[in-house]
Design an enzyme around this catalytic site. Structure first.
Site, mmCIF file in Angstrom:
data_model
loop_
_atom_site.group_PDB
_atom_site.id
_atom_site.type_symbol
_atom_site.label_atom_id
_atom_site.label_comp_id
_atom_site.label_asym_id
_atom_site.label_seq_id
_atom_site.Cartn_x
_atom_site.Cartn_y
_atom_site.Cartn_z
ATOM 1 N N GLN A 16 -37.999 -9.236 -0.395
ATOM 2 C CA GLN A 16 -38.614 -8.139 0.344
ATOM 3 C C GLN A 16 -38.476 -8.289 1.856
ATOM 4 O OE1 GLN A 16 -40.230 -5.555 -1.382
ATOM 5 N NE2 GLN A 16 -39.435 -6.563 -3.215
ATOM 6 N N SER A 21 -37.605 -1.647 10.861
ATOM 7 C CA SER A 21 -37.775 -0.432 11.654
ATOM 8 C C SER A 21 -36.444 0.151 12.101
ATOM 9 C CB SER A 21 -38.633 -0.738 12.885
ATOM 10 O OG SER A 21 -38.583 0.320 13.803
ATOM 11 N N TYR A 84 -30.198 -0.394 11.005
ATOM 12 C CA TYR A 84 -31.041 -0.806 9.889
ATOM 13 C C TYR A 84 -30.440 -0.350 8.559
ATOM 14 C CZ TYR A 84 -34.882 -0.836 6.552
ATOM 15 O OH TYR A 84 -35.649 -1.025 5.434
ATOM 16 N N LYS A 88 -29.063 -2.641 5.328
ATOM 17 C CA LYS A 88 -29.563 -2.538 3.956
ATOM 18 C C LYS A 88 -28.429 -2.259 2.969
ATOM 19 C CE LYS A 88 -33.206 -3.997 4.106
ATOM 20 N NZ LYS A 88 -33.925 -4.854 3.181
ATOM 21 N N VAL A 114 -42.296 4.071 1.981
ATOM 22 C CA VAL A 114 -43.432 3.409 1.343
ATOM 23 C C VAL A 114 -44.651 3.443 2.264
ATOM 24 C CG1 VAL A 114 -44.246 1.296 0.269
ATOM 25 C CG2 VAL A 114 -41.818 1.906 0.147
ATOM 26 N N ARG A 152 -40.293 13.991 4.033
ATOM 27 C CA ARG A 152 -40.133 12.643 3.514
ATOM 28 C C ARG A 152 -40.640 12.571 2.074
ATOM 29 N NH1 ARG A 152 -37.419 12.622 7.236
ATOM 30 N NH2 ARG A 152 -37.392 11.280 9.096
ATOM 31 N N ARG A 211 -36.377 11.019 17.426
ATOM 32 C CA ARG A 211 -35.932 9.641 17.662
ATOM 33 C C ARG A 211 -34.511 9.435 17.157
ATOM 34 N NH1 ARG A 211 -40.626 5.993 15.070
ATOM 35 N NH2 ARG A 211 -39.732 7.001 13.219
#
Length: 260
Positions: A16, A21, A84, A88, A114, A152, A211
């Site tokens: 995990q 971010s 990011y 992943k 999440v 989302r 952003r």
């Protein structure tokens, strides 16, 4: 060495750890690559050498990027738009390669937004739900990036935990990726309106610029996880928001009592 020692006698690893971010990754791409990509390779090597049977890897819906196709299925072409997301996706590919080359069982779970109790609402990189609740309880305006119509697939933490436990024991999908989401999408304005009803207070919105690296919409197709993992999101979006708001409300009450 520390990672390798931690795996002695371990059968299943839940990986995990990450710098998670998107805005932070835009500012620090090299660091995010070092932690997320090189760190994942370290975990996989240690698991292989310790003869761990299975690694369940926490990936992200961000790998899909901002493509127009909704819902996102595992067959959708990844189009990452942030460091990011790239990190992943690289971790997923490494998991698949380690399954093929070394027989290490891996499954990658693509988490969709999440949320839940105990998230940190004060960090500048905090997730939107704890931040909205934190600002609401303090009587501050809710900072909305852009027009608030971005949507989302908010996924309550208990559903994510369930998906991990199922991935640890399923027999299908070794070396593959699975969406872990609610299967429904809500805009930030929907979220603000729901919180207004739950908290019983009128909330103010402060719209700011969007952003870099953020995607416009996320929505998971969870049919593959339903079929292969027997995954079902048992906590609804509304119930998850109620539980999360209750937690932060109680935490603030206790904090104010301690100060008084």
């Amino acid at each position: 060495r520390a990672v390798r020692r931690a795996m002695d006698g371990v059968e299943i690893v839940f990986h995990q750890a990450a710098l998670r971010s998107v805005p932070f990754s835009v500012e620090n791409p090299a660091l995010v690559n070092r932690v997320n990509v090189e760190g994942t390779v370290n975990v996989l090597i240690a698991a292989r050498d310790a003869r761990v049977r299975r690694v369940v890897y926490a990936s992200s819906s961000s790998v899909y990027g901002d493509g127009l196709e909704l819902p996102k299925s595992e067959h959708s072409l990844p189009r990452p738009v942030s460091p990011y997301a790239v990190s992943k996706l690289a971790g997923e590919y490494y998991c698949g390669v380690f399954s093929q080359l070394y027989g290490l069982e891996t499954l990658s779970l693509r988490y969709f937004n999440v949320y839940g109790p105990r998230q940190d609402p004060t960090s500048q990189y905090a997730a939107v739900i704890p931040r909205f609740i934190h600002w609401s309880l303090r009587g501050e305006p809710l900072e909305v990036h852009g027009d608030g119509l971005q949507s989302r697939d908010f996924t309550y933490i208990d559903n994510v935990v369930t998906a991990n436990l199922l991935a640890a024991q399923c027999g299908d999908g070794i070396g593959e990726a699975f969406n872990v989401g609610q299967g429904t999408a809500h805009t930030l304005l929907d979220l603000a309106n729901l919180l207004q009803d739950i908290l019983g207070m009128e909330l103010r919105l402060l719209h700011t610029r969007g952003r870099p690296g953020d995607v416009r919409h996320t929505l998971a197709s969870i049919s593959k996880a339903e079929r292969c993992l027997d995954y079902r999101p048992h906590v609804s979006f509304e119930e998850g928001i109620v539980r999360t708001a209750r937690y932060f409300t109680e935490e603030r009450r206790q904090t104010l009592q301690a100060i008084a």
